[in-house]
Design a protein around this motif. Sequence first.
Motif, mmCIF file in Angstrom:
data_model
loop_
_atom_site.group_PDB
_atom_site.id
_atom_site.type_symbol
_atom_site.label_atom_id
_atom_site.label_comp_id
_atom_site.label_asym_id
_atom_site.label_seq_id
_atom_site.Cartn_x
_atom_site.Cartn_y
_atom_site.Cartn_z
ATOM 1 N N MET A 102 0.801 -1.211 0.000
ATOM 2 C CA MET A 102 0.000 0.000 0.000
ATOM 3 C C MET A 102 0.843 1.276 0.000
ATOM 4 S SD MET A 102 -3.173 0.823 2.590
ATOM 5 C CE MET A 102 -3.797 -0.840 2.408
ATOM 6 N N ASP A 103 1.862 1.347 0.834
ATOM 7 C CA ASP A 103 2.609 2.594 1.030
ATOM 8 C C ASP A 103 3.871 2.620 0.176
ATOM 9 O OD1 ASP A 103 0.674 3.183 2.902
ATOM 10 O OD2 ASP A 103 1.945 2.715 4.635
ATOM 11 N N TYR A 104 4.185 3.801 -0.362
ATOM 12 C CA TYR A 104 5.394 3.959 -1.163
ATOM 13 C C TYR A 104 6.633 3.966 -0.271
ATOM 14 C CZ TYR A 104 8.665 6.078 -4.501
ATOM 15 O OH TYR A 104 9.736 6.339 -5.313
ATOM 16 N N SER A 105 6.532 4.614 0.882
ATOM 17 C CA SER A 105 7.679 4.722 1.790
ATOM 18 C C SER A 105 7.452 3.857 3.026
ATOM 19 C CB SER A 105 7.867 6.185 2.219
ATOM 20 O OG SER A 105 8.902 6.290 3.190
ATOM 21 N N TYR A 106 8.462 3.097 3.364
ATOM 22 C CA TYR A 106 8.479 2.374 4.641
ATOM 23 C C TYR A 106 9.882 2.549 5.230
ATOM 24 C CZ TYR A 106 6.848 -0.933 8.106
ATOM 25 O OH TYR A 106 6.431 -1.509 9.290
ATOM 26 N N GLY A 107 10.202 3.794 5.550
ATOM 27 C CA GLY A 107 11.529 4.140 6.026
ATOM 28 C C GLY A 107 11.641 4.114 7.538
ATOM 29 N N ARG A 108 12.717 4.708 8.020
ATOM 30 C CA ARG A 108 13.025 4.604 9.445
ATOM 31 C C ARG A 108 12.125 5.462 10.331
ATOM 32 N NH1 ARG A 108 19.292 5.526 8.358
ATOM 33 N NH2 ARG A 108 18.290 6.624 6.630
ATOM 34 N N LEU A 127 2.818 -1.479 9.467
ATOM 35 C CA LEU A 127 3.306 -2.819 9.141
ATOM 36 C C LEU A 127 2.164 -3.715 8.678
ATOM 37 C CD1 LEU A 127 5.958 -4.899 10.924
ATOM 38 C CD2 LEU A 127 3.746 -5.945 10.474
ATOM 39 N N MET A 128 0.990 -3.578 9.318
ATOM 40 C CA MET A 128 -0.150 -4.423 8.965
ATOM 41 C C MET A 128 -0.481 -4.328 7.478
ATOM 42 S SD MET A 128 -2.603 -6.506 9.501
ATOM 43 C CE MET A 128 -2.528 -6.719 11.270
ATOM 44 N N TYR A 129 -0.252 -3.169 6.864
ATOM 45 C CA TYR A 129 -0.696 -2.928 5.491
ATOM 46 C C TYR A 129 0.438 -2.998 4.465
ATOM 47 C CZ TYR A 129 -4.769 -1.476 8.066
ATOM 48 O OH TYR A 129 -5.855 -1.470 8.913
ATOM 49 N N ASN A 130 1.605 -3.466 4.879
ATOM 50 C CA ASN A 130 2.743 -3.420 3.969
ATOM 51 C C ASN A 130 3.669 -4.634 4.049
ATOM 52 O OD1 ASN A 130 2.794 -0.544 2.632
ATOM 53 N ND2 ASN A 130 2.249 -0.188 4.778
ATOM 54 N N HIS A 131 3.190 -5.740 4.568
ATOM 55 C CA HIS A 131 4.100 -6.886 4.717
ATOM 56 C C HIS A 131 3.726 -8.073 3.828
ATOM 57 C CE1 HIS A 131 0.918 -8.088 7.609
ATOM 58 N NE2 HIS A 131 1.320 -9.334 7.341
ATOM 59 N N GLY A 132 2.913 -7.844 2.805
ATOM 60 C CA GLY A 132 2.498 -8.954 1.943
ATOM 61 C C GLY A 132 3.616 -9.593 1.148
ATOM 62 N N ILE A 133 4.767 -8.907 1.052
ATOM 63 C CA ILE A 133 5.816 -9.444 0.187
ATOM 64 C C ILE A 133 6.369 -10.782 0.672
ATOM 65 C CG2 ILE A 133 6.452 -7.168 -0.716
ATOM 66 C CD1 ILE A 133 8.909 -7.225 1.089
ATOM 67 N N HIS A 134 6.343 -11.034 1.985
ATOM 68 C CA HIS A 134 6.868 -12.347 2.390
ATOM 69 C C HIS A 134 5.823 -13.437 2.203
ATOM 70 C CE1 HIS A 134 5.281 -10.992 6.338
ATOM 71 N NE2 HIS A 134 5.328 -12.233 6.756
ATOM 72 N N GLY A 135 4.561 -13.058 2.055
ATOM 73 C CA GLY A 135 3.559 -14.016 1.598
ATOM 74 C C GLY A 135 3.787 -14.394 0.140
ATOM 75 N N VAL A 136 4.184 -13.400 -0.665
ATOM 76 C CA VAL A 136 4.542 -13.670 -2.058
ATOM 77 C C VAL A 136 5.703 -14.652 -2.110
ATOM 78 C CG1 VAL A 136 5.474 -12.658 -4.167
ATOM 79 C CG2 VAL A 136 3.705 -11.430 -2.881
#
Length: 470
Positions: free
Chosen positions: A114-120, A127-136
């Motif tokens: 969902m989000d373009y930036s997930y920086g420091r 996190l709830m809306y941006n961690h799908g990549i490890h499901g991929v």
Amino acid sequence: MTHEGDAMPVVPRKPRVGLLPMYISLYDKTNPSARGGFTGFIRDVAERLEAEDIGVVQSGICCVDAEFRSAAALFEKESVDAVVTLHLAYSPSEEALPSLASTSLPLLMLDTTMDYSYGRDVAPARLMYNHGIHGVQDLASLLRRHGRHYEIVAGHLEHSTVIRRAAGIIRAFVAADEFMNSRVLRVGERFAGMGDFHVPADVLCSAFGITVVQAGVQELSPHLAAVAESAVRDEMKENAALFDVQLPEDTHRASVLAGMALRSFISKHHANALSVNFLAATEVFPMPFLEVSKGMARGVGYAGEGDVLTAALVGAFIRAYGEATFTEIFCPDWQGNALFLSHMGEINPSVAAAKPMLLQKNFPYTDAPDPAYIACAVRAGPATLANLAPCPGDTFRLIASRVDVLDDTEREDLKQSVRAWVEPPVPVADFLETYSFLGGTHHSALVIGEHLESLAAFARRAGMDFRVIE
């Protein structure tokens, strides 16, 4: 592409995909309200696919095996062209695997969040809306282990070309399906001794499911007799709107009559591709250059001299990508670092740079009368040259290269030909060496636009080797 005053269609088939949002049931128990936060994201993905002219059939969010089975059944019922997975969060791969492994639908994994930036400085709640990549990663690993073919594109929806790339791969799936379901009509025998493109019909059938229908010119006689004079006149009027007509009326009429008979013959055999050996032309059946050109604009694949393999390829590319044509690399321009593409009198008018001329072709090869043909240049800009080469052991290789179609000639005598000058991405000598080292044949397809990534997916789906000259 159309030109002022004409109505020549471009005929890519609009693809439809099943959009499969993937989630984990654990989150519904521990954080029930989180699911609702993905509604807009799913809608955004669907709308962006639609903006690329991809139809979307949506399933509900799927977490467990039964939901995935229901989604797969929906997509198969709707006869979508592919399944596009969308990991909203982590989703256990074994819940989806039985459905995705059992369906024959092509599979594209859309790896985005969902989000373009997930920086420091990110808020922890994102996190709830941006961690799908490890499901991929979980699902891709399991699919690979089980030998299930898939494609994958990754990137942010707004700040990358990921959706455009996804659309290109979806069209590759369409092209592969069209190619592997081709029914090719060959009129006349293949050109004797021209062996590079020749593949026995039984090999084409076993390799790709392609059906070849062999016919003689004499079989068109009842179709010639059945063409109404009023239909011939209407077709000639249509041609006058489509083309700059500069030929005798009797030549025009004879070519239209032959073309309409051929069109009826194609329909009778339910063919979606065609090859005609020009040596089969007769006194009553002039070489149908005009009809095969117009047929390409309607989505009927074509290649010359009995080449059913390239005819099937050209047809698949037209129906998937729209603007594609049969062509041949004719002459090198060593000085200008370009290649001259042409053929005797066949080109898809949808790729024309300007309104084509309709002319009379000198035809000394048989006792057939001089036929009508269209003359035009391919419009300038990026394009993709593709060649399907038979290889040892009844295998096949797709050779592709991005080329730039150059501006047309200023010479009036050259303007009476089918033509394009293209600049390859490497020196002409290097291109020609590599092309022939890879086994490229002398018949090819030219697709308007840059489609290398898409053609790579096409080749994988169709079970071909893929090589790029770059």
